[in-house]
Design a protein around this motif. Structure first.
Motif, PDB file in Angstrom:
ATOM      1  N   PHE A 210       0.831  -1.176  -0.007  1.00  0.00           N
ATOM      2  CA  PHE A 210       0.061   0.231  -0.051  1.00  0.00           C
ATOM      3  C   PHE A 210       0.855   1.207   0.080  1.00  0.00           C
ATOM      4  CE2 PHE A 210      -2.340  -3.194   2.117  1.00  0.00           C
ATOM      5  CZ  PHE A 210      -3.673  -3.260   1.306  1.00  0.00           C
ATOM      6  N   PRO A 211       1.404   1.670  -1.018  1.00  0.00           N
ATOM      7  CA  PRO A 211       2.295   2.965  -1.257  1.00  0.00           C
ATOM      8  C   PRO A 211       1.555   4.000  -1.019  1.00  0.00           C
ATOM      9  CG  PRO A 211       2.091   1.863  -3.347  1.00  0.00           C
ATOM     10  CD  PRO A 211       1.356   0.931  -2.525  1.00  0.00           C
ATOM     11  N   SER A 212       2.266   5.243  -1.226  1.00  0.00           N
ATOM     12  CA  SER A 212       1.577   6.386  -0.882  1.00  0.00           C
ATOM     13  C   SER A 212       0.099   6.450  -1.628  1.00  0.00           C
ATOM     14  CB  SER A 212       2.400   7.535  -1.472  1.00  0.00           C
ATOM     15  OG  SER A 212       3.479   7.641  -0.667  1.00  0.00           O
ATOM     16  N   GLY A 213      -0.841   6.945  -0.955  1.00  0.00           N
ATOM     17  CA  GLY A 213      -2.324   7.110  -1.510  1.00  0.00           C
ATOM     18  C   GLY A 213      -2.398   8.517  -2.240  1.00  0.00           C
ATOM     19  N   PRO A 214      -3.642   8.954  -2.334  1.00  0.00           N
ATOM     20  CA  PRO A 214      -3.853  10.312  -3.488  1.00  0.00           C
ATOM     21  C   PRO A 214      -3.686  11.432  -2.536  1.00  0.00           C
ATOM     22  CG  PRO A 214      -6.046   9.064  -2.510  1.00  0.00           C
ATOM     23  CD  PRO A 214      -4.756   8.159  -2.167  1.00  0.00           C
ATOM     24  N   ASP A 215      -3.523  11.341  -1.169  1.00  0.00           N
ATOM     25  CA  ASP A 215      -3.127  12.401  -0.554  1.00  0.00           C
ATOM     26  C   ASP A 215      -1.992  12.373   0.073  1.00  0.00           C
ATOM     27  OD1 ASP A 215      -5.474  13.952  -1.116  1.00  0.00           O
ATOM     28  OD2 ASP A 215      -6.573  12.708   0.320  1.00  0.00           O
ATOM     29  N   TRP A 216      -0.648  11.970  -0.737  1.00  0.00           N
ATOM     30  CA  TRP A 216       0.573  11.246   0.011  1.00  0.00           C
ATOM     31  C   TRP A 216       1.192  12.664   0.766  1.00  0.00           C
ATOM     32  CZ3 TRP A 216       4.651  14.521  -1.633  1.00  0.00           C
ATOM     33  CH2 TRP A 216       4.485  15.273  -2.687  1.00  0.00           C
ATOM     34  N   SER A 217       0.916  13.793   0.359  1.00  0.00           N
ATOM     35  CA  SER A 217       1.345  15.026   1.119  1.00  0.00           C
ATOM     36  C   SER A 217       0.980  15.245   2.489  1.00  0.00           C
ATOM     37  CB  SER A 217       1.618  16.376   0.259  1.00  0.00           C
ATOM     38  OG  SER A 217      -0.174  16.641   0.054  1.00  0.00           O
ATOM     39  N   ASP A 218      -0.275  14.518   2.690  1.00  0.00           N
ATOM     40  CA  ASP A 218      -0.692  14.506   4.125  1.00  0.00           C
ATOM     41  C   ASP A 218      -0.320  13.449   4.954  1.00  0.00           C
ATOM     42  OD1 ASP A 218      -2.150  16.954   3.645  1.00  0.00           O
ATOM     43  OD2 ASP A 218      -3.915  15.969   2.947  1.00  0.00           O
ATOM     44  N   GLU A 219       0.428  12.539   4.500  1.00  0.00           N
ATOM     45  CA  GLU A 219       1.162  11.543   5.274  1.00  0.00           C
ATOM     46  C   GLU A 219       2.305  12.066   6.126  1.00  0.00           C
ATOM     47  OE1 GLU A 219       1.566   8.030   2.644  1.00  0.00           O
ATOM     48  OE2 GLU A 219      -0.398   8.200   1.740  1.00  0.00           O
ATOM     49  N   PRO A 220       2.402  11.609   7.382  1.00  0.00           N
ATOM     50  CA  PRO A 220       3.716  12.128   8.095  1.00  0.00           C
ATOM     51  C   PRO A 220       5.103  11.644   7.443  1.00  0.00           C
ATOM     52  CG  PRO A 220       1.923  10.525   9.429  1.00  0.00           C
ATOM     53  CD  PRO A 220       1.649  10.405   7.823  1.00  0.00           C
ATOM     54  N   SER A 221       5.180  10.810   6.738  1.00  0.00           N
ATOM     55  CA  SER A 221       6.475  10.748   6.061  1.00  0.00           C
ATOM     56  C   SER A 221       6.873  11.812   5.131  1.00  0.00           C
ATOM     57  CB  SER A 221       6.628   9.400   5.189  1.00  0.00           C
ATOM     58  OG  SER A 221       6.295   8.283   5.944  1.00  0.00           O
ATOM     59  N   TRP A 222       5.856  12.590   4.802  1.00  0.00           N
ATOM     60  CA  TRP A 222       6.239  13.684   3.849  1.00  0.00           C
ATOM     61  C   TRP A 222       5.698  14.970   4.345  1.00  0.00           C
ATOM     62  CZ3 TRP A 222       9.219  11.100   0.939  1.00  0.00           C
ATOM     63  CH2 TRP A 222       9.286   9.890   0.789  1.00  0.00           C
ATOM     64  N   MET A 223       5.284  15.113   5.608  1.00  0.00           N
ATOM     65  CA  MET A 223       5.071  16.295   5.960  1.00  0.00           C
ATOM     66  C   MET A 223       6.340  16.973   6.587  1.00  0.00           C
ATOM     67  SD  MET A 223       1.202  15.198   7.764  1.00  0.00           S
ATOM     68  CE  MET A 223       1.201  16.860   8.597  1.00  0.00           C
ATOM     69  N   THR A 224       6.135  18.281   6.812  1.00  0.00           N
ATOM     70  CA  THR A 224       7.094  19.022   7.891  1.00  0.00           C
ATOM     71  C   THR A 224       6.817  19.062   9.056  1.00  0.00           C
ATOM     72  OG1 THR A 224       5.989  21.171   7.673  1.00  0.00           O
ATOM     73  CG2 THR A 224       7.539  20.375   5.808  1.00  0.00           C
ATOM     74  N   GLN A 225       7.903  19.449  10.074  1.00  0.00           N
ATOM     75  CA  GLN A 225       7.659  19.236  11.547  1.00  0.00           C
ATOM     76  C   GLN A 225       6.502  20.218  12.039  1.00  0.00           C
ATOM     77  OE1 GLN A 225       8.844  17.085  13.626  1.00  0.00           O
ATOM     78  NE2 GLN A 225       9.641  16.052  11.803  1.00  0.00           N
ATOM     79  N   ALA A 226       6.517  21.288  10.883  1.00  0.00           N
ATOM     80  CA  ALA A 226       5.517  22.245  11.530  1.00  0.00           C
ATOM     81  C   ALA A 226       4.263  21.776  11.044  1.00  0.00           C
ATOM     82  CB  ALA A 226       5.838  23.727  10.650  1.00  0.00           C
ATOM     83  N   GLU A 227       3.951  21.283   9.806  1.00  0.00           N
ATOM     84  CA  GLU A 227       2.638  20.562   9.489  1.00  0.00           C
ATOM     85  C   GLU A 227       2.437  19.683  10.652  1.00  0.00           C
ATOM     86  OE1 GLU A 227       2.118  20.321   5.057  1.00  0.00           O
ATOM     87  OE2 GLU A 227       4.013  19.410   5.702  1.00  0.00           O
ATOM     88  N   ILE A 228       3.104  18.514  11.067  1.00  0.00           N
ATOM     89  CA  ILE A 228       2.907  17.812  12.072  1.00  0.00           C
ATOM     90  C   ILE A 228       2.364  18.189  13.275  1.00  0.00           C
ATOM     91  CG2 ILE A 228       4.033  15.883  13.385  1.00  0.00           C
ATOM     92  CD1 ILE A 228       5.884  15.083  11.060  1.00  0.00           C
ATOM     93  N   ALA A 229       3.200  19.306  13.862  1.00  0.00           N
ATOM     94  CA  ALA A 229       2.881  19.867  15.077  1.00  0.00           C
ATOM     95  C   ALA A 229       1.300  20.461  15.081  1.00  0.00           C
ATOM     96  CB  ALA A 229       3.870  21.178  15.635  1.00  0.00           C
TER      97      ALA A 229
END
Length: 463
Positions: A210-229
């Motif tokens: 199950f690789p990255s889905g349609p909203d891959w930029s919202d997955e933690p692996s591809w988010m910045t620390q600011a986004e995660i916080a």
């Protein structure tokens, strides 16, 4: 090396009981590269080779699927005897009231700490409120085949469970592989969102299949620390918001229950002034007058009354006394002038017995009992001459609708019990009382709500 035709990136998904044009079908097409929509009339083994696929999503009863498949099931059960049998080790099933009181708990627990974030949030804001009102609920249990142990919840990660009870929805690791089986009620809301949330969870569990889905930029692996916080702060806020909403909903539920209880109490007591007849009405009139400070005697209880029916109540305050006849008429029936004659007969007998005339005489009537009081006519509105004659001797006609309003005005503090008692003692003709302050202007003064106590026929105006 030979050519391979039809090879497409993962994941490949089998859809059972789902239409491609449905919101759920659209969610699958967003989250999977290849989706095969199964024909419910044909066995799964006659349609596909399961080894080629990664997941199986089904609404209703599940087919006999292989252990490598990740499964998301909405409702239904497994293929054998309404149980879900997994490799002869576990039976997990959904059914009503497996044990006493299961499926009916008032308190529910939210998702376990290990539930992935998207699914956990959806369980809190959508699934738990839905299950809170569902009776009975489907439940998940683990059973050891051919064992002596009772069913338990070991190995099931809860999405929502009953407090001190089994899960109402959850997932578990399948014993023959690294795959998972998720189960939710078939009528759970936001099924399309659940599909996206579960696929997001599977991407964290098996990123190869199950690789990255349609909203891959919202997955933690591809988010910045600011986004995660920020995402974490948003999740905490949503949790608090949902908690407040649930608390408010619980308060509303309790208030609605209390309101229903108070209504039931009023129907069997105060509202008898508007719905009652016979002795039930007489007793409620007596209770109302006693709240105003009158001393009230049921005249039928007097020793001299064993063989004669005259007035219903003797109402007094100090040396002042009046005789009261209480009548209730149902359907479209209204007050009768003949009742005034019955009051007069009671007065004549009282004079002969007590050697004095009563200070007043009352005719208390509940017309068209049970109908809308606002639509009832004024008592004896078609017989003004009879009312005038009755008033000359201290007679007062009291509509129980006015008596109801008068008592509630006293209870609400609009007027005092002394003022209500004075109004009744000094009025003649037809009593008219409108508690305008209770409905319109709480600053209105007392005189604007009371009839002229000596107005006779003139007091038959609007309420």
């Amino acid at each position: 090396m030979p050519d391979v035709f039809g090879d497409e990136p993962r994941p490949w998904v089998l859809a059972d009981g789902i239409e491609p044009e449905s919101p759920e079908g659209a969610a699958l097409l967003r989250n999977a590269t290849k989706v095969t929509f199964l024909d419910p009339e044909i066995e799964i083994t006659d349609q596909v080779r399961q080894a080629d696929y990664d997941a199986y999503v089904v609404f209703g009863d599940a087919a006999d699927v292989e252990g490598h498949l990740f499964v998301l099931q909405f409702g239904g059960s497994g293929p054998a005897d309404n149980h879900r049998i997994q490799d002869g080790i576990l039976i997990l099933y959904a059914r009503y009231d497996v044990f006493s009181n299961d499926g009916y708990a008032e308190r529910l627990l939210g998702p376990a700490d290990s539930v992935p974030a998207e699914a956990a949030e959806l369980a809190k804001i959508s699934l738990a409120p839905f299950l809170q009102t569902k009776r009975p609920r489907d439940l998940l249990h683990r059973v050891i085949p051919y064992g002596n142990r009772e069913p338990d919840s070991e190995g099931i990660t809860r999405l929502v469970s009953e407090q001190d009870g089994p899960p109402c929805a959850g997932y578990w690791n399948r014993p023959t592989g690294s795959s998972q089986w998720w189960w939710l009620p078939e009528d759970a809301p936001d099924a399309d969102r659940w599909i996206s949330a579960v696929f997001a969870a599977w991407r964290g569990t098996d990123p190869v299949r199950f690789p990255s889905g349609p909203d891959w930029s919202d997955e933690p692996s591809w988010m910045t620390q600011a986004e995660i916080a920020t995402q974490k702060a948003l999740g905490e806020h949503l949790l608090h918001e949902r908690k407040v909403i649930l608390e408010m909903a619980e308060t509303r539920r309790k208030l609605e229950q209390e309101r229903a209880a108070r209504k039931e109490e009023a129907d069997s007591a105060e509202r008898l002034l508007l719905t009652g007849q016979g002795q039930a009405l007489v007793r409620e009139v007596q209770d109302a007058l006693e709240e105003f400070g009158f001393t009230v005697i049921d005249a039928d209880s007097l020793p001299s009354r064993q063989h004669e029916k005259l007035e219903d109540l003797r109402v007094s305050h100090g040396d002042w006394i009046t005789l009261a006849e209480v009548k209730g008429y149902g359907r479209r029936r209204t007050a009768k002038t003949n009742d005034l004659q019955q009051v007069q007969r009671a007065v004549v007998r009282y004079v002969l017995t007590e050697q004095r005339a009563p200070d007043a005489r009352w005719y208390v009537v509940n017309q068209m009992a049970g109908s809308d009081p606002a639509r009832r006519p004024r008592p004896l509105a078609s017989s003004p001459d009879d009312v005038t004659t009755f008033a000359k001797d201290g007679g007062l006609v009291i509509d129980t609708a006015d008596l109801f309003r008068l008592r509630e005005a006293v209870r609400g503090g609009t007027i005092t019990a002394d003022e209500a008692r004075t109004l009744l003692r000094e009025s003649t003709g037809v009593l008219s009382f409108t508690n305008d302050a209770q409905i319109h202007d709480p600053r209105s003064d007392l005189p604007s709500r009371l009839s002229d106590p000596h107005s006779g026929e003139a007091s038959q105006g609007q309420r």
